[in-house]
Enzyme design. Structure first.
Site: not given
Ligand code: ARG
Length: 470
Positions: A36, A123, A169, A290, A296, A303, A330, A335, A338
């Site tokens: 990630s 976590n 309206h 355009s 245009k 938009e 958790y 993950q 994000k």
């Molecule tokens: N990259 C993980 C997340 O964003 C961090 C936590 C990972 N925890 C685990 N038990 N694998 O959630």
């Protein structure tokens, strides 16, 4: 991103913190699939800020010496500079930003780096990082919305007494001030800021010390960590603290509403800038041409804002769906929070920024607005309300006025041009004084209660808002 060179990890030099328990290395596909760092690397500064506070808490608990703490903190600051200056080399085995930073710290300061993660889990670490990050982002967005409001109030002031048709309206309804229309949006963004402030209250709680799920085996003073990081409170349940993402959902929902308001404004700008309306002229620098039709000038910015609104709604739905039916505490599903949250923040921030600059440069066609005030029979309510002052029940007054409007339309006459004689054909209650009511300005200024479009009310609100937003 780094090459696979350092995949030499097998044998007695495990690549991963947990490799001891495994007989096999992580499959390459899985490594890529679970990684990630491309998304969460933006948390680096907050991650390091949190880690330093964690170290100091461990020192206070007697788990680390003051010297160890100082060395780790110094090392973390070096890592931070590498990341800031884009000198940091990510390795394929850096699963996320947390592990990348710890790996680099250990390279820099040696085995002592391995003490940083004492009594902490990723976590509670990630729960802290996002809260720290969001605190900054939410405050920054509130600042941007305030600047946007200032621009709108300035435009309202510059066009303080310009009347325009008000619509329901999308049909001409009653005259209003152009300033009143703009200030309607200022009120919306004021509430949006309130929603962000509310979300801030609940995200401003310190989760570290929750460990993986059950709490910490070390006598860490969580209130001390909170004070170091300027949190007014700590979370009260470790399972909840590592599972909770509703603070993100609240922020995303506030963002969705901001985008919805921007989208409504965009829609109006698109309509207003057509040749049919031509109430406004969008700045050339905010339009595109355009590739085929030389004449245009397209309103692409509004938009796109309208289009991106759907994207932000999608992120809110994505977060809600990720959390739905997720058991405590958790789970790796989390993950996925994000990418959604970050894109919602980026999209909203950019949309507010571009609309602020567009509105700052907006040109208003006063003549077109004035022209649009004729022909729609928009003073009809004034005639009906006049008859009410002469003792006619409103329903009856409405019916009489309806007949007046029908007749004026058939004759191609403006209501404002009618004479008392014309009107007397419909009711004996009309007197000369009706003519004073049959002006746009009169119709506007009679709406003089708080919140009405009368000049004095709009001027008062402009003054209040100017003070408030200063
Ligand atoms: N990259 C993980 C997340 O964003 C961090 C936590 C990972 N925890 C685990 N038990 N694998 O959630």
């Amino acid at each position: 991103m780094a090459s696979r060179k350092s995949g030499k990890a097998a044998g007695n030099k495990p690549s991963k913190a947990w490799a001891g328990r495994f007989r096999e290395q992580t499959n390459r596909l899985v490594e890529a699939f679970t990684r990630s760092v491309a998304v969460d690397r933006r948390l680096y500064a907050h991650d390091i800020q949190g880690s330093i506070a964690h170290c100091r808490t461990l020192a206070k608990a007697g788990v680390l010496t003051r010297r160890e703490t100082a060395t780790i903190a110094k090392g973390l600051q070096s890592v931070c500079r590498e990341l800031e200056q884009d000198r940091f080399r990510f390795l394929p085995e850096d699963e996320d930003i947390h592990m990348a930073i710890e790996r680099r710290l250990t390279e820099l300061i040696g085995p002592l780096g391995g003490k940083l993660h004492t009594g902490r889990s990723r976590n509670d670490q990630v729960a802290l990082d996002i809260r720290l990050y969001l605190r900054d982002e939410v405050k920054a967005l509130i600042g941007r919305l305030t600047e946007f409001q200032r621009v709108l109030v300035a435009q309202a002031q510059a066009h303080e007494n310009v009347p325009m048709p008000g619509y329901t309206h999308l049909q001409r309804a009653q005259p209003v001030l152009f300033a009143h229309h703009l200030l309607a949006y200022v009120e919306m963004f004021e509430r949006d800021k309130g929603r962000l402030d509310d979300a801030h209250v609940r995200l401003n709680v310190m989760p570290l010390g929750s460990g993986a799920l059950a709490g910490s085996n070390y006598p860490v003073d969580r209130l001390y960590t909170a004070s170091l990081l300027d949190f007014p409170a700590v979370t009260q349940n470790s399972l909840d603290a590592v599972s909770d993402r509703d603070f993100m959902i609240e922020v995303s929902s506030a963002l969705a509403v901001v985008m919805m308001h921007l989208s409504r404004m965009s829609e109006e700008l698109i309509i207003w800038s057509t040749q049919e309306f031509h109430f406004v002229d969008l700045p050339d620098g905010f339009c595109t041409g355009s590739s085929m039709m030389p004449q245009k000038k397209n309103p692409d910015v509004p938009e796109l804002v309208r289009g991106k609104t759907g994207r932000v709604y999608g992120h809110l739905m994505s977060l809600m769906t990720t959390l739905k039916a997720l058991p405590l505490s958790y789970n790796r599903d989390l993950q996925e929070d994000k990418p959604a949250l970050f894109d919602a923040l980026d999209t909203t921030r950019d949309s507010v920024a571009v609309m602020t600059e567009l509105m700052r440069r907006l040109r208003v066609d006063r003549e077109a607005l004035t022209r649009a005030l004729t022909g729609g029979g928009m003073l009809a309510t004034e005639i009906a309300d006049y008859l009410v002052t002469k003792g006619v029940p409103f329903r009856e007054a409405h019916a009489i006025t309806g007949r007046v409007v029908r007749w004026a339309l058939d004759e191609g006459r403006e209501l404002s041009d009618l004479s008392v004689e014309d009107l007397l054909a419909f009711s004996p209650r009309f007197e000369k004084s009706v003519l004073e009511r049959l002006t746009v300005q009169g119709a506007i200024d009679r709406k003089a209660q708080i919140g009405g479009t009368a000049r004095e009310q709009v001027a008062r609100r402009i003054k209040e808002l100017t003070k408030r937003l200063a």
